[in-house]
Design a protein around this motif. Structure first.
Motif, PDB file in Angstrom:
ATOM      1  N   GLU A 185     -43.975-102.859  10.465  1.00  9.71           N
ATOM      2  CA  GLU A 185     -44.184-103.503  12.028  1.00  9.71           C
ATOM      3  C   GLU A 185     -45.641-103.406  12.498  1.00  9.71           C
ATOM      4  OE1 GLU A 185     -40.986-101.381  12.484  1.00  9.71           O
ATOM      5  OE2 GLU A 185     -39.494-102.855  12.770  1.00  9.71           O
ATOM      6  N   ASN A 186     -46.170-101.847  12.441  1.00  9.31           N
ATOM      7  CA  ASN A 186     -47.367-101.638  12.996  1.00  9.31           C
ATOM      8  C   ASN A 186     -48.333-102.516  12.319  1.00  9.31           C
ATOM      9  OD1 ASN A 186     -45.680 -99.060  12.307  1.00  9.31           O
ATOM     10  ND2 ASN A 186     -46.923 -98.306  14.270  1.00  9.31           N
ATOM     11  N   ARG A 187     -48.456-102.642  11.071  1.00  5.04           N
ATOM     12  CA  ARG A 187     -49.599-103.032  10.395  1.00  5.04           C
ATOM     13  C   ARG A 187     -49.418-104.791  10.469  1.00  5.04           C
ATOM     14  NH1 ARG A 187     -52.607-100.214   7.164  1.00  5.04           N
ATOM     15  NH2 ARG A 187     -53.950-101.965   7.095  1.00  5.04           N
ATOM     16  N   ALA A 243     -33.406 -94.504   9.823  1.00  2.00           N
ATOM     17  CA  ALA A 243     -34.297 -94.783   8.502  1.00  2.00           C
ATOM     18  C   ALA A 243     -33.976 -93.972   7.432  1.00  2.00           C
ATOM     19  CB  ALA A 243     -35.785 -94.070   9.030  1.00  2.00           C
ATOM     20  N   PHE A 251     -38.729 -89.006  11.315  1.00  2.00           N
ATOM     21  CA  PHE A 251     -38.307 -90.352  11.849  1.00  2.00           C
ATOM     22  C   PHE A 251     -37.844 -90.174  13.288  1.00  2.00           C
ATOM     23  CE2 PHE A 251     -38.860 -90.901   7.584  1.00  2.00           C
ATOM     24  CZ  PHE A 251     -39.681 -92.257   7.327  1.00  2.00           C
ATOM     25  N   LYS A 304     -38.737-103.055  18.442  1.00  2.00           N
ATOM     26  CA  LYS A 304     -38.580-104.032  17.731  1.00  2.00           C
ATOM     27  C   LYS A 304     -39.348-105.414  18.034  1.00  2.00           C
ATOM     28  CE  LYS A 304     -36.429-103.954  14.312  1.00  2.00           C
ATOM     29  NZ  LYS A 304     -36.605-103.471  12.817  1.00  2.00           N
ATOM     30  N   GLY A 305     -40.134-105.347  19.246  1.00  2.00           N
ATOM     31  CA  GLY A 305     -40.805-106.372  19.576  1.00  2.00           C
ATOM     32  C   GLY A 305     -41.818-105.842  20.656  1.00  2.00           C
ATOM     33  N   ILE A 318     -36.668-103.865   8.051  1.00  2.00           N
ATOM     34  CA  ILE A 318     -37.332-102.726   8.200  1.00  2.00           C
ATOM     35  C   ILE A 318     -36.736-101.530   9.166  1.00  2.00           C
ATOM     36  CG2 ILE A 318     -39.664-101.969   9.230  1.00  2.00           C
ATOM     37  CD1 ILE A 318     -40.584-104.825   9.020  1.00  2.00           C
ATOM     38  N   GLN A 364     -50.107-101.917  17.100  1.00  2.00           N
ATOM     39  CA  GLN A 364     -49.935-100.932  16.132  1.00  2.00           C
ATOM     40  C   GLN A 364     -49.592 -99.416  16.569  1.00  2.00           C
ATOM     41  OE1 GLN A 364     -53.776 -99.671  14.393  1.00  2.00           O
ATOM     42  NE2 GLN A 364     -52.646 -98.739  12.621  1.00  2.00           N
ATOM     43  N   PHE A 392     -45.379 -99.523  17.934  1.00  2.00           N
ATOM     44  CA  PHE A 392     -44.575 -99.633  16.947  1.00  2.00           C
ATOM     45  C   PHE A 392     -44.380 -98.210  16.241  1.00  2.00           C
ATOM     46  CE2 PHE A 392     -44.876-104.249  16.991  1.00  2.00           C
ATOM     47  CZ  PHE A 392     -43.419-104.714  17.033  1.00  2.00           C
ATOM     48  N   GLY A 432     -37.203 -97.892  10.471  1.00  2.00           N
ATOM     49  CA  GLY A 432     -38.098 -96.549  10.525  1.00  2.00           C
ATOM     50  C   GLY A 432     -39.797 -97.057   9.801  1.00  2.00           C
ATOM     51  N   ILE A 487     -40.223 -98.723   7.238  1.00  2.00           N
ATOM     52  CA  ILE A 487     -40.300 -98.981   5.792  1.00  2.00           C
ATOM     53  C   ILE A 487     -39.173-100.019   5.477  1.00  2.00           C
ATOM     54  CG2 ILE A 487     -39.722 -97.568   3.779  1.00  2.00           C
ATOM     55  CD1 ILE A 487     -40.097 -95.021   5.426  1.00  2.00           C
ATOM     56  N   GLU A 535     -42.078-110.146  17.159  1.00  2.00           N
ATOM     57  CA  GLU A 535     -40.743-109.352  17.099  1.00  2.00           C
ATOM     58  C   GLU A 535     -40.145-109.482  15.705  1.00  2.00           C
ATOM     59  OE1 GLU A 535     -37.856-111.256  19.891  1.00  2.00           O
ATOM     60  OE2 GLU A 535     -37.550-112.975  18.852  1.00  2.00           O
ATOM     61  N   PHE A 536     -39.413-108.334  15.434  1.00  2.00           N
ATOM     62  CA  PHE A 536     -39.093-108.095  14.209  1.00  2.00           C
ATOM     63  C   PHE A 536     -37.435-108.218  14.197  1.00  2.00           C
ATOM     64  CE2 PHE A 536     -43.161-106.613  14.037  1.00  2.00           C
ATOM     65  CZ  PHE A 536     -43.794-106.791  12.808  1.00  2.00           C
ATOM     66  N   GLY A 583     -44.153 -99.219   3.532  1.00  2.00           N
ATOM     67  CA  GLY A 583     -44.439 -98.889   4.786  1.00  2.00           C
ATOM     68  C   GLY A 583     -44.765 -97.505   5.048  1.00  2.00           C
ATOM     69  N   PRO A 600     -45.043 -94.959   8.012  1.00  2.00           N
ATOM     70  CA  PRO A 600     -44.908 -94.524   9.354  1.00  2.00           C
ATOM     71  C   PRO A 600     -45.605 -93.447   9.611  1.00  2.00           C
ATOM     72  CG  PRO A 600     -42.866 -94.280   8.067  1.00  2.00           C
ATOM     73  CD  PRO A 600     -43.852 -94.879   7.260  1.00  2.00           C
ATOM     74  N   ASN A 657     -54.019-106.234  19.016  1.00  2.00           N
ATOM     75  CA  ASN A 657     -53.756-105.637  17.554  1.00  2.00           C
ATOM     76  C   ASN A 657     -53.386-104.074  17.591  1.00  2.00           C
ATOM     77  OD1 ASN A 657     -56.015-107.524  17.729  1.00  2.00           O
ATOM     78  ND2 ASN A 657     -55.515-108.051  15.573  1.00  2.00           N
ATOM     79  N   ALA A 695     -48.308 -92.158   7.508  1.00  2.00           N
ATOM     80  CA  ALA A 695     -49.639 -92.247   7.717  1.00  2.00           C
ATOM     81  C   ALA A 695     -49.247 -92.060   9.462  1.00  2.00           C
ATOM     82  CB  ALA A 695     -50.369 -93.642   7.746  1.00  2.00           C
ATOM     83  N   ALA A 730     -47.998-106.536  12.803  1.00  2.93           N
ATOM     84  CA  ALA A 730     -48.383-106.792  14.275  1.00  2.93           C
ATOM     85  C   ALA A 730     -49.792-106.694  14.434  1.00  2.93           C
ATOM     86  CB  ALA A 730     -47.704-105.828  15.102  1.00  2.93           C
ATOM     87  N   GLN A 731     -50.387-105.565  13.746  1.00  2.00           N
ATOM     88  CA  GLN A 731     -51.962-105.633  13.931  1.00  2.00           C
ATOM     89  C   GLN A 731     -52.639-106.820  13.324  1.00  2.00           C
ATOM     90  OE1 GLN A 731     -54.044-102.599  11.957  1.00  2.00           O
ATOM     91  NE2 GLN A 731     -55.934-102.926  12.792  1.00  2.00           N
ATOM     92  N   PHE A 746     -47.840 -94.756  11.873  1.00  3.42           N
ATOM     93  CA  PHE A 746     -48.733 -95.638  12.663  1.00  3.42           C
ATOM     94  C   PHE A 746     -49.087 -96.886  11.548  1.00  3.42           C
ATOM     95  CE2 PHE A 746     -49.535 -91.871  15.172  1.00  3.42           C
ATOM     96  CZ  PHE A 746     -49.397 -92.576  16.480  1.00  3.42           C
ATOM     97  N   ASP A 747     -48.625 -96.685  10.426  1.00  2.00           N
ATOM     98  CA  ASP A 747     -48.861 -97.688   9.383  1.00  2.00           C
ATOM     99  C   ASP A 747     -47.758 -98.197   8.860  1.00  2.00           C
ATOM    100  OD1 ASP A 747     -51.633 -97.456  10.034  1.00  2.00           O
ATOM    101  OD2 ASP A 747     -52.221 -96.460   8.111  1.00  2.00           O
TER     102      ASP A 747
END
Lengths: 331, 331, 331, 331
Positions: free
Chosen positions: A204-206, B106, B126, B218-219, A257, B209, B212, A259, A261, A221-222, A196, A198, B205, B2, A208-209, A200-201
């Protein structure tokens, strides 16, 4: 349109519901991967229509032809292209929606965005049919992940509000000329910690995307997700402990997950699928040509519930997002 | 890492909780935008700490210095860079977490990912503190959107499970040395129809992104979201009608987004925020150096609830995602 | 592999010299563009083999089939996919190069990169044949540009060092079982000023990135290029003047680009093409299997000079790069 | 603007010649790299002005302050941000060019692109000064590469057309109130084979994209480059042989790159630098405000030749491009 995904393994999906073919190009797969085509076909069959009375009557093999990227069934490093021909299309079914957009569908928004040039037949590029190439890409990547000891498995959590009798809810809706939605849970097991990117990538971000590329998804939701918003920190925090030399958490409210990651615990997520917008009942809409309100009768072949067919799509979308980040993490 | 976002307006966020400074570079803003710095400061103040007994005692001006991209307060087309100095840091507070990761944070996943070289002080990159540069970027973009008649406004929907008395729930948690989470609702009003680039860069999407990126989310759900999964199609579909020459829907279960593209109705979304992981209570964790289980007492300054401070962050993240797609749609 | 290009119009090229097909997906074309297929075919025919004794004997129609993205020949906003079947392949010709890489080709570097899993037949994905889908994408975009009054036109400047008799040089090389390279000049006329996104996505940066996708390109220069390095500033600077209300420069040493941005003057560039590495003569190489030096006799069908066929490829690459930046500039 | 580069190590450069500061954010550096600040400073000093009578009289330390991304001088995985304050600016020098663009500069094209809101002072974001943050990023990456046994070294090949007496040519030009350009050669040694992602992210594509970010670059060639266009295939092809177990080529006309991928031989490239457009002589230009032709006298401080200062910039640009692709190749 931006039907492309991925920084490392780049996926480009094309096709419309009633175009000559649909397909996908996957650029960035490692060379030397033997593709198990039979296994892939079984995966694709899970999303294929026409399997039961709960899904649309349109029957197509959805058998991909591989145009490039393989030598004797093994990836060669060049982009892999796969196409599925659209053979069983009945565009005439969609004549009325050229002028009257279907509520709940992308007909109207596509009409605005593409100035009336959009392909309306079968929903064009917005059709659920486009999840077939998504599943081709996802199915291939799931095979790669499996060899690394990672399994991604989704299942129906509830349909029409019921966890006990989801298929009863579908049957009820079908008889009422209506439709139902549901919730799918997906678990990625075996993912190493440290995946992961973070902020933005993150995972969860990716994820979800990627998951929102599946038509009808309206929420994700995670871990404990929305429920976590009602817990106290002391309840929601997952205590760490050593299981031998491996670090684990006693509970998994964080859904694997932290942070953005991966923690090494199973990645857990849930996806909300809205009820199929195509229903047999007449609905209020508008007629563009006269700029006046109108009543729409949707013809064509439709599922009273697409949740069962969406299950492998969720696996595919998660696989694509996770694998792309794994490659980034492996460096 | 990222910590970059955007295809058209590219945002690059940097800084750690206790580094010399935090900041953001925004590349791709149109030239000729007059920045209202006072208004931006008011926006930043909404997420600033130290405003009440419900938020951390750390007090900092969070006043950005603009290093580039402006000439006499007006954007000049060159990348805009803004930094906020970190003046009030007490790294010693974090000495114990170098060896004992905080549950729910994190710390552990960063430790694995960065091989022990991660900046642990205050959570490093983080930290929730990194939402300050996110809000600088978002606050600037909100001003641009406002000039186009688009407002993005988030608010607390519930905290600790209560919609009636959210601040009572925070106070209860504070007294118990514990924390609570909550749900934030965000509405983007005035967005024209036709914005969003499906399949992977649709509004859902990309907003997902971006959102998060806010720690503790978380959702996310759009329109009726998870509730839609329990409705029938006939209930969830939003009938179209002409309001004069403008197309609207009678209900807004779709949350202003169909097929990933804006419909012209308000974009509505909700975000689940988990309870702050930092709590005054002792927690089970591990000690890396001895590879054994350990008990952690978290010191330092922490909010019993970060939901109020997260409200402008949700607006900022939505603004960034929406504006990036608007530029793409404007072509 | 990264056979994808473009931020706004995203192009994904796939295929190997001897795979089932080669092709391209173009994501991001505006809706409503009527494609002139006959005109496109004429453009593709310019790079097709088998037209004269100076080019390889392999004859294929190179007629693309459009799988998606068009409705009645007009773009619909969905990704456009086109494939060209590979019908006339003779893989056996390449048996010897599985073990003995051809000097001047990518055989060896692909072998290292793809761990021996690369597709060696006909050069695989590195074959000049992959410029056919590049030209499909470029040819479509050239039609769009033409409607905007922009023409991109390349021509042979010299071959084998001769500007006077380039085809004589090719014939000489052919008779000697050898090959020659050359220089192509390309001019983009009608481009408005203001196109290009410095520092890294200026016109020069992105045109260069695209043009080096054509195999055998080893250099690129803009305006006076390398010659400018020998001029004085007073000679090389182009004086501005008003031609009516339009700003022009008296000379065009800058090649239509200043600071990475178009000036409104014609964009001028030159591309160096190395001599075709495939020659009839025996060459020194190595044999992987025995880890020893070896002598290679290249069989198969090859051009003594690919410069004439590379001309439309340069136009295509320029068109793709310029159009992608134009969309960015139009916002 | 798109002053960002890199897929894996993302670089975002900001600042104008006369803004408060210039700087760079580098996102994606591995954690655990000890930065040698003294060595970096020495590298930066190579491009610094004011070192001799051949370069501009403006004297600034160009000493970067590191705002984030380091803990005790070691990278921590978070984005690294560095800023250099602009202290010695004399904006008044540029008053006349607000209305009269300098020939050979980006003044006019920036004026069109940014609608008159561009920062004209000192060339704004188009100033050669922006190569300082490029060199900060490049200098850091050069240290990482060096630890991997890779050295990147550029040198002056010729100035003003002379290989024998380049500095004599500069002196001549200075006395004439004129300027000269030149050619820089850059060699990357020690790069393993297999680096580069064709078709569009091959070594040539990406190095060219990066190098054209340096103002005044008008051409680039690899290996024999434009000269190769005049050779026969039998002359230009480089025979392979085994040097022990290592594969090498007897000549290096291919400049270490075949098919966009490194061969293990030194990567060799040359860059054409145009003469500095700022000259002491009066030049023809235009006056926007009156829409009429005008004569420009450029004041301010300028180099008669920027080639010597461009040498480390070429190294920096190459380092950035190569390292970004190395990370991709390492997976």
């Amino acid at each position: 349109m931006a039907s492309t995904f991925g920084h490392n393994v780049k996926i480009s999906i094309f096709g419309q519901s009633h175009s000559a073919a649909i397909g996908v190009v996957i650029d960035g797969l490692p060379a030397g991967i033997a593709l198990d085509e039979e296994k892939l076909q079984k995966f694709l069959d899970r999303r294929a229509p026409g399997k039961s009375r709960y899904s649309t009557a349109r029957k197509e093999a959805d058998r991909p032809e591989f145009l490039s990227g393989l030598v004797d069934g093994v990836t060669c490093g060049a982009p892999l292209a796969a196409v599925i021909r659209n053979t069983n299309t009945r565009s005439a079914d969609y004549d009325n929606i050229r002028d009257i957009p279907r509520p709940g569908h992308a007909d109207y928004t596509a009409h605005v965005k593409y100035n009336g040039f959009e392909d309306v037949s079968g929903g064009g590029h917005f059709s659920g049919r486009l999840t077939a190439p998504l599943c081709v890409a996802g199915g291939i990547i799931l095979q790669i992940l499996e060899k690394k000891g990672i399994t991604i498995s989704a299942s129906i959590l509830e349909i029409g509000g019921s966890r006990r009798d989801p298929f009863g809810k579908i049957e009820e809706a079908r008889q009422a000329g209506d439709s139902v939605g549901g919730i799918i849970e997906c678990i990625a097991d075996g993912l190493p910690s440290g995946i992961g990117e973070p902020m933005f990538d993150g995972l969860e971000n990716r994820i979800a995307q990627a998951v929102f590329a599946i038509p009808a998804v309206k929420g994700i939701e995670f871990g404990r997700g929305f429920e976590a918003a009602r817990l106290r920190g002391s309840e929601n925090n997952d205590p760490f402990y050593y299981d031998g030399t491996r670090v684990r958490t006693r509970t998994n409210n964080h859904g694997g997950i932290l942070g953005g990651i991966s923690s090494g615990m199973p990645v857990v997520l849930r996806v909300a699928i809205k009820p199929t917008p195509s229903i047999a009942r007449s609905q209020e809409s508008i007629r563009y040509s006269r700029k006046e309100d109108a009543v729409l009768e949707v013809r064509g072949r439709h599922d009273p519930c697409i949740v069962p067919r969406a299950v492998p799509c969720v696996e595919a979308a998660c696989a694509i997002a996770i694998y792309d980040l794994m490659i980034e993490g492996e460096r």
